[in-house]
Design a protein around this motif. Structure first.
Motif, PDB file in Angstrom:
ATOM      1  N   GLU A 176     -42.380  40.998 -20.273  1.00  0.00           N
ATOM      2  CA  GLU A 176     -43.993  41.358 -19.838  1.00  0.00           C
ATOM      3  C   GLU A 176     -43.858  41.085 -18.153  1.00  0.00           C
ATOM      4  O   GLU A 176     -43.002  40.450 -17.401  1.00  0.00           O
ATOM      5  N   ALA A 177     -44.616  41.822 -17.499  1.00  0.00           N
ATOM      6  CA  ALA A 177     -44.847  41.670 -16.199  1.00  0.00           C
ATOM      7  C   ALA A 177     -45.299  40.236 -15.793  1.00  0.00           C
ATOM      8  O   ALA A 177     -46.062  39.531 -16.301  1.00  0.00           O
ATOM      9  N   ARG A 178     -44.305  39.635 -14.889  1.00  0.00           N
ATOM     10  CA  ARG A 178     -44.516  38.316 -14.413  1.00  0.00           C
ATOM     11  C   ARG A 178     -46.060  38.043 -13.786  1.00  0.00           C
ATOM     12  O   ARG A 178     -46.318  38.981 -13.007  1.00  0.00           O
ATOM     13  N   ALA A 179     -46.431  36.834 -13.424  1.00  0.00           N
ATOM     14  CA  ALA A 179     -47.509  36.774 -12.597  1.00  0.00           C
ATOM     15  C   ALA A 179     -46.855  36.545 -11.182  1.00  0.00           C
ATOM     16  O   ALA A 179     -45.795  36.454 -10.735  1.00  0.00           O
ATOM     17  N   ILE A 180     -47.776  36.838 -10.041  1.00  0.00           N
ATOM     18  CA  ILE A 180     -47.528  36.885  -8.642  1.00  0.00           C
ATOM     19  C   ILE A 180     -47.491  35.259  -8.267  1.00  0.00           C
ATOM     20  O   ILE A 180     -47.771  34.444  -8.569  1.00  0.00           O
ATOM     21  N   GLY A 181     -46.438  35.028  -7.362  1.00  0.00           N
ATOM     22  CA  GLY A 181     -46.324  33.964  -6.656  1.00  0.00           C
ATOM     23  C   GLY A 181     -44.861  33.171  -6.960  1.00  0.00           C
ATOM     24  O   GLY A 181     -44.606  32.033  -6.588  1.00  0.00           O
ATOM     25  N   ALA A 182     -43.804  34.215  -7.550  1.00  0.00           N
ATOM     26  CA  ALA A 182     -42.728  33.363  -8.046  1.00  0.00           C
ATOM     27  C   ALA A 182     -41.700  33.207  -6.817  1.00  0.00           C
ATOM     28  O   ALA A 182     -40.888  32.273  -6.615  1.00  0.00           O
ATOM     29  N   SER A 183     -41.616  34.492  -5.654  1.00  0.00           N
ATOM     30  CA  SER A 183     -40.659  34.176  -4.885  1.00  0.00           C
ATOM     31  C   SER A 183     -41.326  33.902  -3.573  1.00  0.00           C
ATOM     32  O   SER A 183     -42.695  33.465  -3.503  1.00  0.00           O
ATOM     33  N   GLY A 184     -40.353  33.177  -2.673  1.00  0.00           N
ATOM     34  CA  GLY A 184     -41.025  32.590  -1.357  1.00  0.00           C
ATOM     35  C   GLY A 184     -41.641  33.708  -0.633  1.00  0.00           C
ATOM     36  O   GLY A 184     -42.726  33.092  -0.306  1.00  0.00           O
ATOM     37  N   MET A 185     -41.294  34.953  -0.484  1.00  0.00           N
ATOM     38  CA  MET A 185     -41.861  35.722   0.246  1.00  0.00           C
ATOM     39  C   MET A 185     -43.382  35.901  -0.387  1.00  0.00           C
ATOM     40  O   MET A 185     -44.471  36.107   0.252  1.00  0.00           O
ATOM     41  N   GLU A 186     -43.452  36.143  -1.630  1.00  0.00           N
ATOM     42  CA  GLU A 186     -44.752  36.404  -2.409  1.00  0.00           C
ATOM     43  C   GLU A 186     -45.774  35.245  -2.185  1.00  0.00           C
ATOM     44  O   GLU A 186     -46.940  35.258  -1.916  1.00  0.00           O
ATOM     45  N   GLN A 187     -45.201  34.123  -2.072  1.00  0.00           N
ATOM     46  CA  GLN A 187     -46.080  32.802  -2.034  1.00  0.00           C
ATOM     47  C   GLN A 187     -46.567  32.850  -0.771  1.00  0.00           C
ATOM     48  O   GLN A 187     -47.735  32.446  -0.491  1.00  0.00           O
ATOM     49  N   ARG A 188     -45.652  33.069   0.414  1.00  0.00           N
ATOM     50  CA  ARG A 188     -46.102  33.100   1.781  1.00  0.00           C
ATOM     51  C   ARG A 188     -47.076  34.062   1.905  1.00  0.00           C
ATOM     52  O   ARG A 188     -48.453  33.920   2.461  1.00  0.00           O
ATOM     53  N   LEU A 189     -46.971  35.486   1.449  1.00  0.00           N
ATOM     54  CA  LEU A 189     -48.094  36.367   1.584  1.00  0.00           C
ATOM     55  C   LEU A 189     -49.067  35.971   0.854  1.00  0.00           C
ATOM     56  O   LEU A 189     -50.513  36.524   1.574  1.00  0.00           O
ATOM     57  N   LEU A 190     -49.468  35.617  -0.361  1.00  0.00           N
ATOM     58  CA  LEU A 190     -50.466  35.407  -1.290  1.00  0.00           C
ATOM     59  C   LEU A 190     -51.280  34.217  -0.415  1.00  0.00           C
ATOM     60  O   LEU A 190     -52.454  34.455  -0.315  1.00  0.00           O
ATOM     61  N   ARG A 191     -50.561  33.133   0.005  1.00  0.00           N
ATOM     62  CA  ARG A 191     -51.291  32.133   0.670  1.00  0.00           C
ATOM     63  C   ARG A 191     -52.186  32.838   2.198  1.00  0.00           C
ATOM     64  O   ARG A 191     -53.226  32.269   2.494  1.00  0.00           O
ATOM     65  N   ALA A 192     -51.489  33.723   2.802  1.00  0.00           N
ATOM     66  CA  ALA A 192     -51.928  34.420   4.257  1.00  0.00           C
ATOM     67  C   ALA A 192     -53.002  35.073   3.677  1.00  0.00           C
ATOM     68  O   ALA A 192     -54.119  34.909   4.219  1.00  0.00           O
ATOM     69  N   VAL A 193     -52.925  35.781   2.675  1.00  0.00           N
ATOM     70  CA  VAL A 193     -54.278  36.640   2.006  1.00  0.00           C
ATOM     71  C   VAL A 193     -55.413  35.619   1.920  1.00  0.00           C
ATOM     72  O   VAL A 193     -56.475  35.901   2.274  1.00  0.00           O
ATOM     73  N   LEU A 194     -55.189  34.793   0.792  1.00  0.00           N
ATOM     74  CA  LEU A 194     -56.242  33.914   0.502  1.00  0.00           C
ATOM     75  C   LEU A 194     -56.965  33.304   1.800  1.00  0.00           C
ATOM     76  O   LEU A 194     -58.070  33.042   1.880  1.00  0.00           O
ATOM     77  N   ALA A 195     -56.031  32.872   2.646  1.00  0.00           N
ATOM     78  CA  ALA A 195     -56.415  31.964   3.908  1.00  0.00           C
ATOM     79  C   ALA A 195     -57.102  33.054   4.910  1.00  0.00           C
ATOM     80  O   ALA A 195     -58.180  32.612   5.338  1.00  0.00           O
ATOM     81  N   SER A 196     -56.929  34.311   4.866  1.00  0.00           N
ATOM     82  CA  SER A 196     -57.826  35.200   5.609  1.00  0.00           C
ATOM     83  C   SER A 196     -58.928  35.516   5.060  1.00  0.00           C
ATOM     84  O   SER A 196     -60.104  35.420   5.704  1.00  0.00           O
ATOM     85  N   LEU A 197     -59.001  35.739   3.610  1.00  0.00           N
ATOM     86  CA  LEU A 197     -60.198  35.711   2.982  1.00  0.00           C
ATOM     87  C   LEU A 197     -61.107  34.577   3.151  1.00  0.00           C
ATOM     88  O   LEU A 197     -62.587  34.822   3.078  1.00  0.00           O
ATOM     89  N   LEU A 198     -60.675  33.441   3.181  1.00  0.00           N
ATOM     90  CA  LEU A 198     -61.559  32.117   3.632  1.00  0.00           C
ATOM     91  C   LEU A 198     -62.073  32.253   4.909  1.00  0.00           C
ATOM     92  O   LEU A 198     -63.215  31.790   4.931  1.00  0.00           O
ATOM     93  N   ARG A 199     -61.458  32.627   5.746  1.00  0.00           N
ATOM     94  CA  ARG A 199     -61.802  32.527   7.148  1.00  0.00           C
ATOM     95  C   ARG A 199     -62.703  33.849   7.341  1.00  0.00           C
ATOM     96  O   ARG A 199     -63.554  33.962   8.218  1.00  0.00           O
ATOM     97  N   HIS A 200     -62.568  34.862   6.476  1.00  0.00           N
ATOM     98  CA  HIS A 200     -63.440  36.172   6.803  1.00  0.00           C
ATOM     99  C   HIS A 200     -64.065  36.554   5.403  1.00  0.00           C
ATOM    100  O   HIS A 200     -63.444  37.578   4.837  1.00  0.00           O
ATOM    101  N   PRO A 201     -64.976  35.743   4.810  1.00  0.00           N
ATOM    102  CA  PRO A 201     -65.545  36.048   3.366  1.00  0.00           C
ATOM    103  C   PRO A 201     -66.142  37.538   3.209  1.00  0.00           C
ATOM    104  O   PRO A 201     -65.934  38.037   2.167  1.00  0.00           O
ATOM    105  N   ASP A 202     -66.235  38.294   4.407  1.00  0.00           N
ATOM    106  CA  ASP A 202     -67.086  39.371   4.354  1.00  0.00           C
ATOM    107  C   ASP A 202     -65.888  40.490   3.758  1.00  0.00           C
ATOM    108  O   ASP A 202     -66.226  41.525   3.179  1.00  0.00           O
ATOM    109  N   GLN A 203     -64.488  40.046   3.630  1.00  0.00           N
ATOM    110  CA  GLN A 203     -63.658  41.092   3.300  1.00  0.00           C
ATOM    111  C   GLN A 203     -63.484  40.991   1.868  1.00  0.00           C
ATOM    112  O   GLN A 203     -62.612  41.782   1.224  1.00  0.00           O
ATOM    113  N   ILE A 204     -63.958  39.979   1.208  1.00  0.00           N
ATOM    114  CA  ILE A 204     -63.808  39.751  -0.155  1.00  0.00           C
ATOM    115  C   ILE A 204     -64.365  40.996  -1.111  1.00  0.00           C
ATOM    116  O   ILE A 204     -63.513  41.283  -1.861  1.00  0.00           O
TER     117      ILE A 204
END
Length: 633
Positions: A466-494
């Motif tokens: 089955e397709a695994r969930a996101i966040g297993a690799s270091g690059m994915e973890q970095r990118l995921l946190r960057a996306v969530l941090a960006s959305l927190l700072r700019h909630p209008d983008q959600i």
């Protein structure tokens, strides 16, 4: 209306609970109490006890518990005030009137109820007389048993302008007109000068009559079917102080307690459908009264079952009625409350199906009922061609209009997700993962098959792939946190990226909970700012993670100031979310292609494995570029 505790206590004291329950349930004396098989759940040995001295019942099996009023609301399905009124009438008590005007209305209603009861008696008497022969022959032709006819109160209105008027003359013309039994030809033009007043006349003439009852079983209106040629085929009473067709469901007095036993309620198109179903054992059936299902009727149905089944004819008129009901329900949807749709075979109504194939065939139709989300998707998918990009975009727009109509934010979010999954599977999954040799001709090689809608679907993956969930690799973890941090700072983008965000599967439970909270907040009618998001999160692990993401040194997509920078960051944010979603899917697809090549190596399986491998390499390269982008600072 406010009822005093003293009045309610006196009402309970005057009511013999064992006698009340014994009207519909077989009870047995057991010492100072009574026992019975519980009417709220199926059981073979009695665990339901009734204590007249204390005035309560209790089931040791399912926990059902209550007094006489609770019995009337839970078992009979009556509203609270209706339950109190019926118990008070049986106990010889007067329910306190809140004011003189309400008392006057209650007195008027009692007079109208008396009129309607007398009219029902007249119609039943006429059905059994000489003039009712044609109506009796029609009932026999329709296969309606004598017991069924008595249960539903069939009657007959003679073909004369004043037969009912004469029979009920002691009530007076004004009351008969107000009850909808007589037509006043001058009603719409009361000021006729010196013109002679025209006589009122019977509304129902030469028709098979059916009483329409309220939840308490009182006759409040009539429906009449023409015998022989004539229009309209069915004629209902007009709206009166007793009868509002948009708030009434035919057979609700019998279907409500039946639904407590079966756990479902069935909605069909008309009287005769209800009667055919009841005669075949489906007593939990109701019908609207000549109008599309209204919001009030939907709410009434939800008091009987969480997911009523709408069973309409398979013709275009029946399906249009189903979609009208579906659309009307959208603003009312809430967690657990929905509709299901069962479709009868083309050209058949419930009576036709039951006569031809028996009750089991009807049960099969009900068992195959579709959820509301599936019925809406299929309708919109078939509403117009989907051959061009513009037509496909129009489908997406129609689906968005549906989700926008849903008021409850959580329900709306799940509908957005469900529609997006179906939309992507229809148009994008085929393009990304369909084997090359199948894209044009539609060969069924390598295990790919078409579903009922004609769309290509890959075979089920083997266990463990089955397709695994996101966040297993270091690059994915970095990118995921960057996306969530960006959305927190700019909630209008959600809200702008909501469709893709809803589809993400995140391995880290705290990050997943943070994203879900942000998505839910984006459905608010008011713009949610960063501070508001933190308030919604409250205190705890998710809140602490969000606060950490707002530090100045957190990796995030942040515009440098110009509009061009903002547009580029918005595009990169959109792509980052899309790339994260594709990673687990591509990984699963590559594992499957590799397995196929290993099990059956040939030119096609090798080419397919190389194609998916290239897609995965391209994805990983773009993931790395985004994770190390200068826009993530």
């Amino acid at each position: 209306m406010s009822l005093s505790p003293a009045f309610l206590d006196e009402l309970r004291a005057r009511t013999s609970l064992s006698t009340l329950i014994g009207r519909t349930v077989k009870v047995q004396k057991a010492g100072r109490e009574y026992k019975a098989c519980c009417p709220f759940h199926n059981e073979k040995t009695p665990s339901f006890t009734i204590n007249d001295e204390k005035g309560f019942y209790h089931c040791f099996g399912c926990g059902a518990h209550g007094d006489a009023i609770r019995w009337m609301t839970d078992h009979r399905g009556l509203p609270f005030m209706e339950a109190v009124k019926e118990l008070a009438q049986a106990a010889g008590m007067d329910v306190p009137a809140p004011d003189p005007r309400a008392a006057k209305r209650a007195e008027q209603a009692r007079g109208l109820h008396d009129v309607m009861a007398a009219a029902q008696g007249f119609f039943e008497e006429q059905l059994g007389g000489i003039e009712g022969a044609e109506a009796r022959a029609y009932l026999q032709q329709r296969g309606i048993a004598a017991g069924t006819a008595r249960t539903f109160g069939f009657g007959f209105s003679p073909d004369g302008r004043g037969r009912l008027k004469t029979a009920l003359k002691e009530f007076g013309e004004p009351l008969l007109i107000e009850a909808g039994l007589l037509i006043d030809p001058d009603g719409a033009e009361p000021d006729r000068g010196n013109a002679r007043k025209r006589d009122s006349y019977d509304r129902f003439r030469g028709r098979l009559m059916l009483p329409i009852r309220d939840i308490r079983g009182r006759v409040i209106a009539f429906g009449g079917r023409i015998l022989g040629a004539g229009e309209p085929k069915y004629l209902n009473s007009p709206d009166t102080p007793l009868f509002d067709k948009g708030r009434t469901l035919y057979n609700i007095d019998r279907a409500s307690p039946a639904s407590r036993q079966t756990g479902r309620i069935i909605v069909v198109e008309g009287y005769m459908d209800v009667i055919a179903l009841a005669q075949a054992g489906f007593e939990e059936s109701v019908a609207p009264l000549g109008t599309a299902l209204t919001e009030h009727q939907i709410e009434r149905l939800w008091k009987m079952a969480d997911v009523p089944i709408l069973c309409f004819d398979g013709d275009s008129a029946g399906q249009k009625a189903a979609i009208r009901a579906a659309t009307r329900a959208l603003p009312l949807l809430r967690p657990g409350m929905s509709l299901a749709f069962a479709t009868l075979p083309a050209g058949q109504d419930p009576d036709d199906l039951i006569r031809a194939e028996g009750p089991a065939a009807m049960e099969a139709v009900l068992g195959a009922a579709e959820p509301l989300v599936e019925r809406l998707w299929k309708y919109e998918q078939a509403a117009a061609p989907l051959d061009t990009p513009e037509q496909r975009a129009a489908l997406k727009q129609r689906l968005s209009a549906i989700t926008d109509a849903i008021a409850h934010p959580d329900v709306r979010a799940h509908y957005v997700h469900a529609f997006r999954e179906r939309y992507d599977a229809l148009f994008f999954a085929r393009a990304a993962f369909q084997p090359r040799h199948q894209r044009g001709g539609g060969s069924a090689r390598s295990g790919w098959q078409r579903d009922r809608r004609g769309n290509w679907k890959p075979p089920l993956p083997p266990a463990g792939s089955e397709a695994r969930a996101i966040g297993a690799s270091g690059m994915e973890q970095r990118l995921l946190r960057a996306v969530l941090a960006s959305l927190l700072r700019h909630p209008d983008q959600i809200a702008l990226h909501r469709e893709m965000l809803i589809g993400l599967r995140i391995a880290d439970t705290v990050l997943a909970e943070l994203l879900n909270a942000m998505i839910a907040a984006s459905f608010s009618k008011e713009t949610v700012e960063t501070g508001g998001l933190l308030t919604i999160l409250g205190q705890g692990e998710v809140y602490n993670m969000a606060k950490g993401m707002l530090r100045a040194d957190t990796f995030t997509f942040t515009p440098h100031g110009s509009k061009a920078d903002s547009d580029r960051v918005r595009r990169d944010l959109d792509e980052a979310i899309r790339v994260m979603a594709q990673g687990p899917e591509l990984e699963a697809a590559l594992a499957e292609a590799t397995r196929r090549a290993r099990d059956d190596l040939n030119e096609d399986s090798f080419a397919e494995q190389q194609r998916v491998r290239k897609l995965k390499l391209d994805h990983d390269r773009r993931l790395a570029e985004l994770a190390q982008s200068e826009d993530i600072i």
